[in-house]
Design a protein around this motif. Structure first.
Motif, PDB file in Angstrom:
ATOM      1  N   LEU A   1      -4.482   4.535  -0.209  1.00 36.94           N
ATOM      2  CA  LEU A   1      -5.720   4.623   0.575  1.00 36.94           C
ATOM      3  C   LEU A   1      -6.252   3.246   0.993  1.00 36.94           C
ATOM      4  O   LEU A   1      -7.331   3.133   1.568  1.00 36.94           O
ATOM      5  CB  LEU A   1      -6.793   5.398  -0.197  1.00 36.94           C
ATOM      6  N   TYR A   2      -5.492   2.188   0.687  1.00 37.33           N
ATOM      7  CA  TYR A   2      -5.839   0.851   1.173  1.00 37.33           C
ATOM      8  C   TYR A   2      -4.962   0.544   2.388  1.00 37.33           C
ATOM      9  O   TYR A   2      -3.903   1.152   2.576  1.00 37.33           O
ATOM     10  CB  TYR A   2      -5.587  -0.212   0.102  1.00 37.33           C
ATOM     11  N   GLU A   3      -5.415  -0.441   3.172  1.00 42.63           N
ATOM     12  CA  GLU A   3      -4.579  -0.923   4.271  1.00 42.63           C
ATOM     13  C   GLU A   3      -3.652  -1.985   3.703  1.00 42.63           C
ATOM     14  O   GLU A   3      -4.020  -2.691   2.766  1.00 42.63           O
ATOM     15  CB  GLU A   3      -5.439  -1.592   5.354  1.00 42.63           C
ATOM     16  N   LYS A   4      -2.459  -2.147   4.297  1.00 37.52           N
ATOM     17  CA  LYS A   4      -1.584  -3.236   3.884  1.00 37.52           C
ATOM     18  C   LYS A   4      -2.231  -4.562   4.291  1.00 37.52           C
ATOM     19  O   LYS A   4      -2.691  -4.697   5.426  1.00 37.52           O
ATOM     20  CB  LYS A   4      -0.206  -3.106   4.531  1.00 37.52           C
ATOM     21  N   GLY A   5      -2.322  -5.490   3.360  1.00 39.91           N
ATOM     22  CA  GLY A   5      -2.917  -6.796   3.657  1.00 39.91           C
ATOM     23  C   GLY A   5      -4.428  -6.798   3.560  1.00 39.91           C
ATOM     24  O   GLY A   5      -5.061  -7.839   3.776  1.00 39.91           O
TER      25      GLY A   5
ATOM     26  N   ASN B   1       0.833  -1.216   0.000  1.00 39.79           N
ATOM     27  CA  ASN B   1       0.000   0.000   0.000  1.00 39.79           C
ATOM     28  C   ASN B   1       0.861   1.256   0.000  1.00 39.79           C
ATOM     29  O   ASN B   1       0.383   2.357   0.210  1.00 39.79           O
ATOM     30  CB  ASN B   1      -0.982  -0.003   1.186  1.00 39.79           C
ATOM     31  N   GLU B   2       2.174   1.052  -0.236  1.00 40.00           N
ATOM     32  CA  GLU B   2       3.061   2.221  -0.269  1.00 40.00           C
ATOM     33  C   GLU B   2       3.348   2.621  -1.706  1.00 40.00           C
ATOM     34  O   GLU B   2       4.495   2.791  -2.114  1.00 40.00           O
ATOM     35  CB  GLU B   2       4.351   1.911   0.498  1.00 40.00           C
ATOM     36  N   THR B   3       2.289   2.685  -2.527  1.00 43.04           N
ATOM     37  CA  THR B   3       2.451   3.139  -3.898  1.00 43.04           C
ATOM     38  C   THR B   3       1.462   4.277  -4.134  1.00 43.04           C
ATOM     39  O   THR B   3       0.515   4.432  -3.371  1.00 43.04           O
ATOM     40  CB  THR B   3       2.133   2.027  -4.932  1.00 43.04           C
ATOM     41  N   MET B   4       1.684   5.019  -5.193  1.00 41.69           N
ATOM     42  CA  MET B   4       0.778   6.134  -5.497  1.00 41.69           C
ATOM     43  C   MET B   4      -0.611   5.631  -5.912  1.00 41.69           C
ATOM     44  O   MET B   4      -1.553   6.390  -5.935  1.00 41.69           O
ATOM     45  CB  MET B   4       1.381   7.029  -6.584  1.00 41.69           C
ATOM     46  N   PHE B   5      -0.700   4.321  -6.207  1.00 43.30           N
ATOM     47  CA  PHE B   5      -1.982   3.748  -6.635  1.00 43.30           C
ATOM     48  C   PHE B   5      -2.767   3.124  -5.476  1.00 43.30           C
ATOM     49  O   PHE B   5      -3.934   2.820  -5.625  1.00 43.30           O
ATOM     50  CB  PHE B   5      -1.749   2.650  -7.684  1.00 43.30           C
TER      51      PHE B   5
END
Lengths: 84, 227
Positions: free
Chosen positions: B128-132, B121-125
């Motif tokens: 706004l999501y949670e990791k996993g 979730n550390e991308t510009m796309f």
């Protein structure tokens, strides 16, 4: 004029879902001696004689567009053709 | 933010255009395959569909168009480039992302919702999501069986380039990969179709945050420097 025949198959290291399905069906029909089916494609075309080496042209066309080198292998046959 | 939605013969451009303009509320323009400039656009989207009838290989013939030279330029400039479905296949064929797709393991066209895990979730796309986080996105493809060699897979893992994976690997992809990003982090390709999950009335909204993440990134970085 040359006639060119190109044979494209998935690389040996790449599982071929199409080939596996055909092989499974043949096994069901008791053709146990058949194995390692790879389903590929056959492409043919003509190349006009020019200053360029025909093999060089064919290789270039294959690597640039006809074949995806990430998953596919190819081989080709070139024969002189009198009539088009 | 102004998006270019690239149109090849056989693209599903209208759904993407509608999602970006009517649902997201941003600007978009349909740009033809013979366009020779993408100047003035902040993001490029290669939509799904069957460009050039999937002839030769899915995505193969679309690579040899004028507009793809411009897409490559935009990617080099660091502009966001998103390819979904056939758009992902085009990015792979064009060499903007590593690997290739084969026919689905089942040899069937699969059209249904899938549970997709956000691996990065550390991308510009995906900010706004949670990791996993497990989200629901529709897939609709016959050739989404992602393949790459072991060396490439290792690299994808090391650089956190695997962005989405399937919970129930529907197509046979290596490690259940559903979407990957380039090393620089501005080119994302994915088989699931986020634009088809942007409104409750069409079955879910889990795809919307992907577009919102992009807009947020643009507002916070690019747009600020230009102002």
């Amino acid at each position: 004029m040359y006639k060119v025949k190109v044979y494209v198959t998935l690389k040996k290291s790449v599982i071929d879902p199409h080939g596996s399905a055909v092989e499974k069906k043949l096994r069901e029909l008791d053709y146990n001696e058949v194995s390692n089916i790879r389903v590929g494609k056959y492409i043919e075309f003509f190349v006009k004689k020019s200053d360029r080496d025909v093999e060089e042209v064919v290789k270039e066309v294959c690597e640039k567009m006809l074949v995806n080198p990430v998953i596919e292998d190819f081989r080709y046959e070139i024969e002189e053709s009198v009539n088009q | 933010m102004k998006f270019a939605v690239i149109v090849f013969p056989g693209s599903d451009d209208v759904e993407m255009y509608r999602a970006v303009t009517e649902v997201l509320g941003e600007e978009a323009e349909l740009v033809g395959h013979d366009a020779d400039s993408l100047e003035g656009f902040d993001g490029i989207i290669l939509p799904g569909g069957f460009s050039y009838g999937d002839y030769l290989r899915p995505g193969a013939l679309a690579c040899f168009t004028k507009v793809m030279d411009e897409v490559k330029k935009a990617a080099e400039e660091g502009k966001p480039v998103l390819g979904v479905g056939n758009g992902f296949q085009i990015l792979l064929e064009a060499g903007l992302l590593p690997g290739a797709v084969k026919k689905n393991k089942s040899l069937r066209f699969i059209c249904r919702n899938e549970t997709v895990k956000v691996e990065n979730n550390e991308t510009m796309f995906t900010s706004l999501y949670e990791k996993g986080e497990a989200i629901t996105l529709p897939i609709a493809h016959e050739s989404g069986n992602y393949h790459c060699d072991d060396e490439t897979l290792q690299r994808l893992k090391e650089n956190n380039q695997i962005v989405f994976t399937y919970e129930n690997n529907p197509n046979g992809s290596v490690e259940g990969i559903a979407g990957i990003i380039n090393e620089r982090g501005n080119v994302l390709g994915m088989m699931p179709r986020p634009e088809r999950a942007t409104e409750e009335i069409i079955g879910g909204t889990d795809g919307l945050r992907l577009f919102q993440s992009l807009v947020k990134h643009w507002r916070e970085t690019v747009n600020v420097t230009n102002a």
